[in-house]
Structure formats: structure tokens, C-alpha cells
Design a protein around this motif. Structure first.
Motif: not given
Length: 85
Positions: A3, A7, A50, A54, A60, A63, A67
């Protein structure tokens, strides 16, 4: 770490209007290297979710938590679903 890359850095480096699409497509391409089409499909769905998360949160951390939750669920729940236990 994923991430932070997808992200975080990649999302920030992408054009604002297309950051979710760009980060998701690169994430899917990286996942395709595993050779698993199902994993790539999951990356597509997760990447979109995600990326939107974001955009809404501006960071992040959200996310990354999502995740991590997804990954733990797949490690703990998926084997039970597959074996039928």
C-alpha cells in the motif's frame, strides 16, 4: 509495503484524475507475475476498492488496514471454505 507503494508513491505520482486507475492497473500487472489469474482478479477488485478508499481518506493507512484485513481473512477463512470444514 504494497500500500505504501501502490496507494502511496505511485498514487501520488499519477495524474490526479487517473490515480486510482493507474495504481490499480500497475498492481494487477505486478500480481499477474505470480501466474495466478484468480489472484490478479482479486487484485483488480481490491485495487479499485483501495484506490477509492485512498481518494476519500487522503492517505494510505486506511487502505493498508483494509488490505491487511483482506489478507488475514484469505489466510484464515479461505482454507475453511475450500476444505468445507
Amino acid at each position: 509495503a504494497e500500500e505504501m507503494l501502490f496507494r502511496g508513491a505511485l498514487y501520488d505520482a499519477s495524474p490526479r484524475r487517473h490515480a486510482t486507475v493507474v495504481s490499480t492497473l500497475v498492481y494487477v500487472l505486478a500480481t499477474l507475475a505470480s501466474g495466478s489469474l484468480m489472484l490478479a482478479f482479486a487484485a483488480l477488485v481490491l485495487g479499485i476498492v483501495l484506490g477509492i478508499q485512498r481518494r476519500i481518506t487522503g492517505g494510505y493507512a486506511g487502505p493498508a488496514i483494509t488490505h491487511t484485513t483482506w489478507s488475514v481473512a484469505m489466510l484464515l477463512v479461505l482454507p475453511l471454505v475450500i476444505t468445507g470444514d
